[in-house]
Design an enzyme around this catalytic site. Structure first.
Site, mmCIF file in Angstrom:
data_model
loop_
_atom_site.group_PDB
_atom_site.id
_atom_site.type_symbol
_atom_site.label_atom_id
_atom_site.label_comp_id
_atom_site.label_asym_id
_atom_site.label_seq_id
_atom_site.Cartn_x
_atom_site.Cartn_y
_atom_site.Cartn_z
ATOM 1 N N HIS A 168 -35.400 43.087 78.723
ATOM 2 C CA HIS A 168 -35.987 42.540 77.497
ATOM 3 C C HIS A 168 -35.039 41.516 76.890
ATOM 4 O O HIS A 168 -33.826 41.697 76.873
ATOM 5 C CB HIS A 168 -36.289 43.641 76.484
ATOM 6 C CG HIS A 168 -37.590 44.325 76.761
ATOM 7 N ND1 HIS A 168 -37.866 45.608 76.344
ATOM 8 C CD2 HIS A 168 -38.699 43.903 77.403
ATOM 9 C CE1 HIS A 168 -39.083 45.948 76.737
ATOM 10 N NE2 HIS A 168 -39.605 44.932 77.379
ATOM 11 N N LYS A 189 6.007 79.393 89.463
ATOM 12 C CA LYS A 189 6.359 80.617 90.184
ATOM 13 C C LYS A 189 7.481 81.361 89.478
ATOM 14 O O LYS A 189 7.436 82.588 89.336
ATOM 15 C CB LYS A 189 6.783 80.268 91.615
ATOM 16 C CG LYS A 189 5.627 80.067 92.552
ATOM 17 C CD LYS A 189 6.090 79.965 94.007
ATOM 18 C CE LYS A 189 4.881 79.848 94.926
ATOM 19 N NZ LYS A 189 5.242 79.236 96.205
ATOM 20 N N ASP A 233 -34.288 40.702 73.942
ATOM 21 C CA ASP A 233 -33.404 41.069 72.840
ATOM 22 C C ASP A 233 -32.206 41.874 73.342
ATOM 23 O O ASP A 233 -31.392 42.338 72.559
ATOM 24 C CB ASP A 233 -34.155 41.800 71.720
ATOM 25 C CG ASP A 233 -34.884 43.025 72.222
ATOM 26 O OD1 ASP A 233 -35.265 43.865 71.391
ATOM 27 O OD2 ASP A 233 -35.090 43.142 73.446
ATOM 28 N N ASP A 238 -32.371 50.800 75.353
ATOM 29 C CA ASP A 238 -33.643 51.373 74.928
ATOM 30 C C ASP A 238 -34.046 52.416 75.959
ATOM 31 O O ASP A 238 -33.891 52.194 77.154
ATOM 32 C CB ASP A 238 -34.733 50.295 74.855
ATOM 33 C CG ASP A 238 -34.568 49.419 73.612
ATOM 34 O OD1 ASP A 238 -35.082 48.282 73.625
ATOM 35 O OD2 ASP A 238 -33.930 49.875 72.656
ATOM 36 N N GLU A 296 -29.759 53.672 70.318
ATOM 37 C CA GLU A 296 -30.565 52.803 69.474
ATOM 38 C C GLU A 296 -31.348 53.697 68.529
ATOM 39 O O GLU A 296 -31.822 54.752 68.929
ATOM 40 C CB GLU A 296 -31.553 52.007 70.341
ATOM 41 C CG GLU A 296 -30.922 50.904 71.150
ATOM 42 C CD GLU A 296 -30.565 49.685 70.297
ATOM 43 O OE1 GLU A 296 -29.638 48.981 70.684
ATOM 44 O OE2 GLU A 296 -31.208 49.466 69.263
ATOM 45 N N HIS A 314 -31.350 46.376 80.164
ATOM 46 C CA HIS A 314 -32.660 46.088 80.766
ATOM 47 C C HIS A 314 -33.074 44.654 80.459
ATOM 48 O O HIS A 314 -32.381 43.948 79.733
ATOM 49 C CB HIS A 314 -33.734 47.070 80.293
ATOM 50 C CG HIS A 314 -34.012 47.029 78.817
ATOM 51 N ND1 HIS A 314 -33.128 47.494 77.876
ATOM 52 C CD2 HIS A 314 -35.077 46.577 78.116
ATOM 53 C CE1 HIS A 314 -33.654 47.345 76.669
ATOM 54 N NE2 HIS A 314 -34.821 46.782 76.785
#
Lengths: 595, 393
Positions: A70, A462, A72, A178, A203, A68
């Site tokens: 962010h 078989k 960090d 996250d 996390e 994502h």
């Protein structure tokens, strides 16, 4: 290679950035590429030399996945591509791809222009970096190459946040980034199917907390603002351009409408254009309630929130203003702060983290006087309120996620091992799973049982079925099936021996073993043969034992007795190499009969 | 079918309640636990220990730091952002916990477990480990006794179905003596112990609400009294059970503002809603005699004593206030200064709002400080709320 190796990059106990190296099935994947916001030097970037001390990184890393926007989690990406030289594929969701460059640029401006740093990536670097990004859709399977497959799942947390499922061969890992497990006003809760990965990497910064409900934190926000404007005060809310600002605006708008409040609320003009795009993405990403409201009321037009004009700073009376930047380090929010801080009726609400050195950070540390470069000092008498609105999974959330995806192993990163023994025990008790907690910089190895899929030739099946009257095998008595393992390209097949020889163009050789036993048993050979037959039949009840023309046969094992009445008898025991076990057994059995 | 919006959290009704709460509460924190919290005890000035019932039947003890927003002085509340509970340590008990008490300042808890004789002591976590582990036990022949502690680490244990009790000195882990209270009526039933002051304990007869006072140092009984309401309700349908609480607080560092030591009060409450308050300087007349108008159906809560009776507590900030829970999904705060002035001061109805329309019951509650109360309900939520008096719902 049944092992999966994980190395969280970063030194010591720092939890400020995410960058995890994952090795499995011969592939190396980088999970997130975050920047540490607390450092001002090289320590803010992950130590990439760890990955490949010499040689180009691109050949070593097969792909980078960003969970994502962010910083960090993605702050070091431009550095990684433009300055360290990685040119391989980068994957993230569409909203992340759209928003990350905006935040990266904001951050770059602060670092370079405000703090005069060199050796930082440039605006062009950011643009070039983002060109290399491949955007993915939720639940869409993406083949990075012939063997590596990834899929994004909804993670909640912020717009565009995703958890990634990664597969190489028969091994799979889920990386959460996250996430949060409780839905709120704007975003749903994380969701994943029962994909049963070999490893779940989660996390764990909040693993040992129990979060105050989002509703209560929002209540706090509204209460503080309402009390301040009731006494005629002005409220300043410094925000980043995108993310929290939109959520808080929606919250305030709803409250203002319900309580019929007339106090003006403003939104700094610069934010509006960026916000439009943000809202458009939001509609597909957010929950049904918001979607309905967008349709009903066109969220682009707030009823109670108006664009701000600098001239309003000196307006008398109560008001609420959202302004950038978020840490009060420059621009409009700082300008407003300087004017409003000396009045104790006013209030500043900090909805997020502030880097060391910014005015925001100083104010949150209780500074009563702030000095600026031009010798100007500002007295801080206004009320300071620090609030946290981030949505993270806590102890309960982690247990819920484990329940959803049913991993075979769990790994918790960015936590303190000594403080998580209880959680480890709970996971063991409830799910009977191993829980790993690697320290930063430490490589953790998780062993997985690797399954090798085999095709079995129909003819073989078989034949086997026929031999045993189509009865399924008893688990307590496994049946042996002979075949040849043929490897073609990347598939493996179990074939009938003759067919395999034909395919390979080899003549089949049959090997037969013969052992001779001498027995003292007076009487005709046929009598001896009968005794042996009886013994064999008793011991091998489930086998088809026949006596034909003086020879006992069991599968390919033949037992022939020869010798005249007076002499020692010779017992010839022979078998095919395929029936080695049976042959040895019968031989051993007959030996016990010899006197 | 993928459905990421299964639980739509935006209920307008809930929104209304939250908007209202801005005027009713100074602070409000809500925590969603994995398990139902059954007991809450303060273990140090900023930490609580809770007992949670896991769905597997096991019991967990959790040691949780209270959020800074609740523990710091109000003037500093704005500068801290932490409003979460932090897990300091946790562990599982051998058997379900019926009652837990904290050994103040020792990082230990003492528990009475179901079907176990005597009581057990567990160590809370340390710097090296966050596990709560069993340390040892205190021998006593009673099975699942009820406990009361004083400042001197004396533990008074009572048997659940007999009139016997023992006093144990924890410092030396030895029984000092064993005594018995004679039965006033035919039915044998246990006593609930509670300390009134350092050396004076009160033993409450569960069936009648009669109180027997006992001097722990002199080891002799020194008086008794009974609620008058007992006779009045004799003819009414159904049996009722009583519970007792006092203003005594054995946590040295949290002294009550009004000096509970000097002016000790004792309260008894029944499952039929009786609430009677006594001042121990004169037990012949109750300070406040009332009925809160609610009942607990004992039949539907078979099992441990504590799940059948209400929980009452005296406010550490204001001796005229007593709280009560266990009748439904609310926590009630009453003015008990005297019978004439008896009234409801506040009702915390937050737990019901979270129940999605299903009836919930408050399992336990305790007072922290400055009108902050911590309560838990059987829908797995725990609330920390600071009410504004006279803000009636």
């Amino acid at each position: 290679m049944p092992e999966i190796k994980i190395t969280p990059l970063g030194a010591g106990q720092d939890v400020g950035r995410s960058c995890i190296l994952l090795s499995m099935g011969g592939k190396n994947i980088m999970l997130d590429c975050g920047m540490h916001m607390g450092f001002n030097d090289e320590r803010r970037f992950p130590d990439f030399t760890y990955i490949a001390p010499d040689g180009p990184l691109t050949s070593y890393i097969d792909c980078v996945i960003i969970s994502h926007f962010h910083l960090d989690h993605c702050g070091a990406l431009p550095y990684f591509t433009e300055m360290v030289g990685y040119t391989g594929p980068i994957y993230m969701t569409h909203p992340t791809k759209a928003i990350a460059p905006i935040l990266l640029e904001d951050m770059r401006k602060v670092a370079v222009e405000r703090k005069g740093e060199s050796n930082f990536f440039t605006s062009q670097n950011i643009k070039d970096c983002m060109k290399k990004v491949v955007a993915v859709t939720l639940h869409q399977s993406v083949m990075v190459d012939g063997h590596l497959e990834i899929k994004a799942y909804y993670a909640g947390h912020v717009l565009g946040a995703a958890m990634f499922w990664i597969r190489v061969g028969s091994q799979s890992v889920v990386y959460t980034g996250d996430y949060n497990m409780t839905p709120d006003r704007h975003l749903g809760a994380a969701w994943i199917d029962k994909c049963r990965p070999d490893l779940l990497i989660s996390e764990s910064t909040y693993a040992t907390t129990i979060r105050d409900s989002k509703r209560c934190r929002e209540r706090d926000f509204l209460k503080k603002i309402h009390e301040c404007v009731d006494r005629g005060g002005k409220v300043l809310i410094p925000v980043f351009a995108l993310g929290r600002a939109q959520e808080l605006c929606i919250l305030l708008e709803t409250y203002w409408e319900r309580m019929n409040l007339k106090v003006p609320v403003y939104f700094a003009v610069g934010l509006t254009e960026k916000a439009n795009n943000y809202y458009k993405m939001f509609i597909t990403w957010t929950n049904q309630k918001i979607r309905k409201t967008f349709v009903q009321r066109n969220m682009f037009d707030f009823k109670h929130i108006k664009p701000f004009d600098k001239a309003y700073i000196d307006n008398p009376g109560a008001m609420v203003v959202f302004a950038t930047p978020g840490m009060l380090h420059a621009g409009l929010s700082l300008q407003i702060f300087k004017k409003w801080a000396p009045n104790e009726n006013n209030m500043v609400i900090m909805p997020g983290f502030c880097v060391v050195g910014t005015v925001g950070h100083k104010v949150l540390n209780g500074a009563k006087k702030i000095e600026f470069e031009n010798r100007q000092t500002v007295e801080v008498k206004m009320s300071v309120q620090y609030m946290s609105f981030s949505a993270h999974a806590d102890a309960k959330g982690i247990m819920q996620l484990i329940q959803y995806c049913q991993p075979k192993n769990v790994m918790l990163v960015h936590g303190e091992a000594a403080k998580m023994e209880f959680l480890k025990e709970k996971i063991k008790k409830e799910f009977d799973l191993e829980c790993y907690m690697p320290a930063n910089g430490e490589t953790c190895v998780v062993s997985t049982s690797m399954t090798i899929p085999l095709d079995v030739s129909l003819k073989l099946l078989k034949t086997e079925a026929q031999k045993h009257n189509s009865l399924p095998p008893d688990p307590k008595r496994p049946r042996v099936m002979h075949g040849v393992l043929v490897m073609k390209d990347s598939s493996m097949c179990l074939m009938d021996v003759d067919d395999a020889c034909k395919e390979a163009g080899i003549n089949r050789h049959l090997v037969r073993f013969t052992s001779t036993l001498r027995m003292e048993d007076p009487g005709p050979a046929s009598k001896t043969a009968e005794k042996l037959l009886h013994l064999i039949k008793t011991r091998l009840k489930d086998w088809h034992v026949q006596l034909t023309e003086g020879s006992i046969s069991v599968e390919s094992v033949l037992v022939k007795v020869e010798g005249s009445e007076e002499e020692q008898k010779n017992v010839y025991v022979s078998w095919d190499n395929q029936d080695e076990e049976l042959g040895s057994y019968i031989l051993g059995l007959l030996k016990t009969m010899g006197h | 079918m993928y459905n990421m919006f299964l639980k739509d959290s935006d209920d307008e009704d809930e929104d209304e309640w939250f908007y209202d709460s801005i005027k009713r509460y100074k602070q409000l924190r809500m925590f969603d636990f994995e398990n139902i919290i059954q007991q809450i005890e303060l273990s140090d000035p900023s930490t609580i220990c809770v007992v949670g019932k896991h769905k597997s039947g096991k019991h967990e003890v959790l040691e949780l730091s209270l959020p800074e927003k609740l523990t710091v002085a109000p003037s500093h509340e704005g500068l801290v952002k932490n409003s979460d509970l932090k897990l300091k340590s946790g562990g599982f008990t051998v058997a379900p916990v019926v009652q837990m008490k904290v050994l103040w300042n020792q990082r230990r808890i003492i528990v009475s477990e179901k079907d176990q004789t005597g009581v057990a002591i567990y160590n809370l976590g340390s710097a090296n480990s966050d596990l709560i582990t069993r340390f040892g036990s205190v021998t006593c022949e009673f099975v699942t006794p009820l406990m009361a502690l004083n400042n001197q680490d004396f533990v008074l244990l009572t048997a659940t179905t007999q009139r016997d009790f023992v006093v144990i000195d924890l410092a030396v882990n030895a029984i000092l003596y064993k005594l018995s209270i004679d039965s006033t009526n035919e039915t044998e039933c246990g006593l609930e112990p509670s300390f009134v002051s350092e050396n004076l304990a009160a033993l409450c007869d569960r069936n009648s609400g009669s109180i027997f006072l006992h001097d722990v140092r002199a080891s002799k009984t020194c008086g008794n009294f009974s609620p008058a309401t007992q006779n009045f309700n004799e003819s009414r349908v159904g049996r009722k059970l009583w519970t007792v609480k006092t203003t005594y607080c054995n946590k040295k560092s949290l002294s009550s503002a009004h000096g509970g030591v000097n002016n000790p009060k004792l309260g008894i409450a029944s499952t039929m809603g009786d609430l009677v308050i006594y001042d121990l300087r004169n037990t012949s007349v109750a300070v406040c005699e009332s009925n809160i108008g609610k009942v607990i159906d004992i039949q539907s809560h078979t099992g441990d004593f504590y799940s059948q009776v209400p929980v009452i507590n005296f406010s550490p900030d204001d001796e005229t206030q007593v709280s009560s829970s266990g009748f439904d999904g609310n926590v009630y705060v009453y003015n008990v200064s005297c019978t004439e002035k008896f009234k409801t001061v506040f009702v915390h109805d937050g737990h019901i709002k979270q129940s999605d329309g299903v009836n919930c019951r408050v399992t336990s509650h305790m007072w922290y400080q400055e009108n902050i109360v911590i309560s838990a309900a059987d829908n797995s939520w725990l609330h920390c709320w600071q009410f504004i008096p006279d803000a009636l719902s």
